[in-house]
Scaffold this active site. Structure first.
Site, PDB file in Angstrom:
ATOM      1  N   THR A  16       2.180  -4.018   6.608  1.00  0.00           N
ATOM      2  CA  THR A  16       0.732  -4.249   6.516  1.00  0.00           C
ATOM      3  C   THR A  16       0.051  -3.641   7.757  1.00  0.00           C
ATOM      4  OG1 THR A  16       0.740  -6.280   7.831  1.00  0.00           O
ATOM      5  CG2 THR A  16       1.188  -6.519   5.478  1.00  0.00           C
TER       6      THR A  16
ATOM      7  N   SER B  42       6.483  -1.706  10.408  1.00  0.00           N
ATOM      8  CA  SER B  42       5.833  -0.429  10.761  1.00  0.00           C
ATOM      9  C   SER B  42       4.440  -0.716  11.315  1.00  0.00           C
ATOM     10  CB  SER B  42       5.714   0.460   9.517  1.00  0.00           C
ATOM     11  OG  SER B  42       4.895  -0.185   8.545  1.00  0.00           O
TER      12      SER B  42
ATOM     13  N   GLY C 106       0.869  -1.189   0.000  1.00  0.00           N
ATOM     14  CA  GLY C 106       0.000   0.000   0.000  1.00  0.00           C
ATOM     15  C   GLY C 106       0.896   1.226   0.000  1.00  0.00           C
TER      16      GLY C 106
ATOM     17  N   LYS D 103       0.903   3.901  20.321  1.00  0.00           N
ATOM     18  CA  LYS D 103       2.276   4.445  20.339  1.00  0.00           C
ATOM     19  C   LYS D 103       2.771   4.645  21.770  1.00  0.00           C
ATOM     20  CE  LYS D 103       1.731   6.470  15.764  1.00  0.00           C
ATOM     21  NZ  LYS D 103       1.104   7.558  15.019  1.00  0.00           N
TER      22      LYS D 103
ATOM     23  N   GLY E 262      -2.742  10.553   2.856  1.00  0.00           N
ATOM     24  CA  GLY E 262      -2.310   9.205   3.268  1.00  0.00           C
ATOM     25  C   GLY E 262      -1.770   9.159   4.681  1.00  0.00           C
TER      26      GLY E 262
ATOM     27  N   VAL F 236       2.721   2.748   2.309  1.00  0.00           N
ATOM     28  CA  VAL F 236       4.056   2.626   2.922  1.00  0.00           C
ATOM     29  C   VAL F 236       4.928   1.664   2.105  1.00  0.00           C
ATOM     30  CG1 VAL F 236       5.347   2.046   5.009  1.00  0.00           C
ATOM     31  CG2 VAL F 236       3.132   3.167   5.203  1.00  0.00           C
TER      32      VAL F 236
ATOM     33  N   GLU G 220      -5.214   6.628   9.290  1.00  0.00           N
ATOM     34  CA  GLU G 220      -5.307   5.170   9.179  1.00  0.00           C
ATOM     35  C   GLU G 220      -6.465   4.823   8.249  1.00  0.00           C
ATOM     36  OE1 GLU G 220      -3.128   2.965  10.961  1.00  0.00           O
ATOM     37  OE2 GLU G 220      -2.175   4.907  11.199  1.00  0.00           O
TER      38      GLU G 220
HETATM   39  N1  HSE Z   1      -2.277   7.574  11.273  1.00  0.00           N
HETATM   40  C1  HSE Z   1      -1.005   7.780  11.879  1.00  0.00           C
HETATM   41  C2  HSE Z   1      -0.889   9.213  12.328  1.00  0.00           C
HETATM   42  C3  HSE Z   1       0.073   7.426  10.876  1.00  0.00           C
HETATM   43  O1  HSE Z   1      -1.726  10.019  11.923  1.00  0.00           O
HETATM   44  O2  HSE Z   1       0.018   9.558  13.098  1.00  0.00           O
HETATM   45  C4  HSE Z   1       1.443   7.271  11.464  1.00  0.00           C
HETATM   46  O3  HSE Z   1       1.506   6.272  12.446  1.00  0.00           O
END
Ligand code: HSE
Length: 336
Positions: A100, A122, A12, A223, A205, A14, A208
Site C-alpha cells: 500500500t 514496498s 493496486g 530512498k 505506472g 504492485v 507515484e
Molecule cells: N515513483 C517511483 C519512481 C516508483 O519513479 O522511482 C518506484 O519507487
C-alpha cells in the site's frame, strides 16, 4: 513441501503484479525452493476477501480488472470489512505483504511483528520514519522484516547493503534512485514536453499517485534515508536537503545535449547527510542512466567503488523485489 500463507494488503498496480508472479511462477517456486505459496487474504481500499484454503488468484485478478474493486466479488468468497490492522490481528497467515501507500502502516507492521508474523513491504514511509522501532521489534521477535522493493524496485541494493559487505565501511553512496524523473528528463532530451513525459510515466505506472513526490525529490529523499538507515544509522528525514527537477527547463536540456551532458536527479548519502539535487553529468558517466533504470555507486574503504544498476520502477520489476522477499521470509521463518 513447505506451505506458506500470505495476507496481501494492497491490490493496486504492485499488488496485482505480486499476485501475477505468484500465480504464474508457483510451480517454479515449488521445484526450486520446495515452497507452496498460498494467498489466504487480499485487501484493497474497499474490502478484504479471505479464504484459509487459499484464494484463486486468477479470479481475483479478473474481478479487479473487470470491476475495479474487491467488494464486487461474487458469492464464492466471504467479503469482510477488515482494514489492515484487523487483517494483521484476525487473519491467520505467516507473512504480511504491504504493498500500500499507507503512511501510518508502521503501526500495523509492529502489530504483525509482535504477533510473530514476518513482514514484507514496498511501502517506504514506515522504513523511512520508524526504522529503529521496526527493526528492533523484528529482532526481538526473531521474525523477518524485509523491504527490498522500497529502493531500486527488485534491483537488490538493500540485500547488498544488509547481507554483504560486512567487512567494508561504506563511505558514501551516489544514486539515481527515482525512475520517474530520469524517465521525464530522458524523454525531454528526445524532444518531448515535460507534461507529455509525465503523462507517459503515469500511464506506465511508474510515477507515484501524487507525482509531486517524484518531481520534487521527496521519493528520492525517502530512498536516500532508507539507504542511510542501513549503511549508517537511522536518519531524520527532516534533516535531508532536497531539491527536485521543477526548475529544469526544456531550453536547458537542449543546451545540455549540445555540450554532451545530461541532468539527473542525484541522491548523495554520507554518514549524517542525505542530499537530493539535479546534477549535470557527462553522457558516459556511470550515473547518467536512461529510462526507468536506477543506479547506485557505493564507495567503501576496502572494495573501493561498486556500481549496481538495474530497473528502478515498474510493476513486474517491483514485484520481483517483493516476491523475492516473500521467498526469503518463508525460507527463514523457523516455525513454518
Ligand atoms: N515513483 C517511483 C519512481 C516508483 O519513479 O522511482 C518506484 O519507487
Amino acid at each position: 513441501m513447505k506451505e506458506v500463507s500470505l495476507s496481501l494488503i494492497g491490490f493496486g498496480n504492485v499488488g496485482k503484479g505480486v499476485a501475477e508472479v505468484i500465480l504464474n511462477k508457483n510451480q517454479y517456486f515449488k521445484e526450486k525452493y520446495g515452497l507452496d505459496i498460498k494467498v489466504v487474504s487480499i485487501t484493497d481500499s474497499t474490502a478484504t476477501i479471505w479464504d484459509p484454503e487459499g484464494i484463486d488468484l486468477k479470479e481475483a485478478l479478473e474481478i479487479k480488472r473487470s470491476f475495479g474493486s474487491l467488494k464486487f466479488w461474487g458469492s464464492e468468497y466471504d467479503i469482510y470489512d477488515l482494514k489492515p490492522p484487523d487483517v494483521v490481528e484476525e487473519v491467520e497467515s505467516d507473512v504480511i505483504v504491504d504493498v500500500t501507500n499507507d503512511k501510518n502502516a508502521a503501526d500495523w507492521h509492529l502489530k504483525a511483528l509482535n504477533n510473530g508474523k514476518a513482514v514484507v513491504t514496498s511501502n517506504k514511509p514506515p522504513v523511512v520514519f520508524r526504522y529503529r522501532e521496526l527493526l528492533e521489534t523484528a529482532y526481538k521477535k526473531n521474525v523477518p522484516y524485509l523491504f527490498e522493493a522500497t529502493v531500486m524496485a527488485g534491483t537488490p541494493i538493500i540485500s547488498l547493503l544488509r547481507n554483504a559487505l560486512f567487512a567494508d565501511s561504506v563511505e558514501r553512496i551516489w544514486g539515481v534512485l527515482n525512475g520517474t524523473t530520469t524517465f521525464i528528463l530522458n524523454c525531454m532530451e528526445e524532444g518531448m514536453s515535460f507534461e507529455e513525459a509525465l503523462k507517459k510515466a503515469q500511464e506506465l505506472g511508474i510515477a507515484e499517485r501524487d507525482p509531486s513526490n517524484d518531481i520534487g525529490g521527496i521519493d528520492a529523499g525517502y530512498k536516500g534515508v532508507i539507504l542511510h538507515n542501513i549503511a549508517f544509522h537511522p536518519f531524520d528525514f527532516k534533516k535531508a536537503s532536497i531539491e527536485g527537477i521543477e526548475r529544469i527547463s526544456e531550453k536547458e536540456i537542449q543546451e545540455n545535449i549540445k555540450k554532451g551532458t545530461v541532468t539527473r536527479l542525484v541522491t548523495l548519502v554520507e554518514n549524517g547527510k542525505v542530499e537530493v539535487r539535479p546534477i549535470k553529468l557527462p553522457t558516459n558517466h556511470p550515473l547518467a542512466v536512461k529510462g526507468t533504470s536506477n543506479v547506485a555507486l557505493i564507495e567503501s574503504d576496502l572494495l573501493g567503488e561498486l556500481v549496481i544498476k538495474g530497473a528502478g520502477a515498474g510493476v513486474k520489476e517491483t514485484a520481483s523485489g517483493v516476491v523475492s522477499d516473500i521467498i526469503r521470509a518463508s525460507l527463514e521463518t523457523k516455525h513454518l
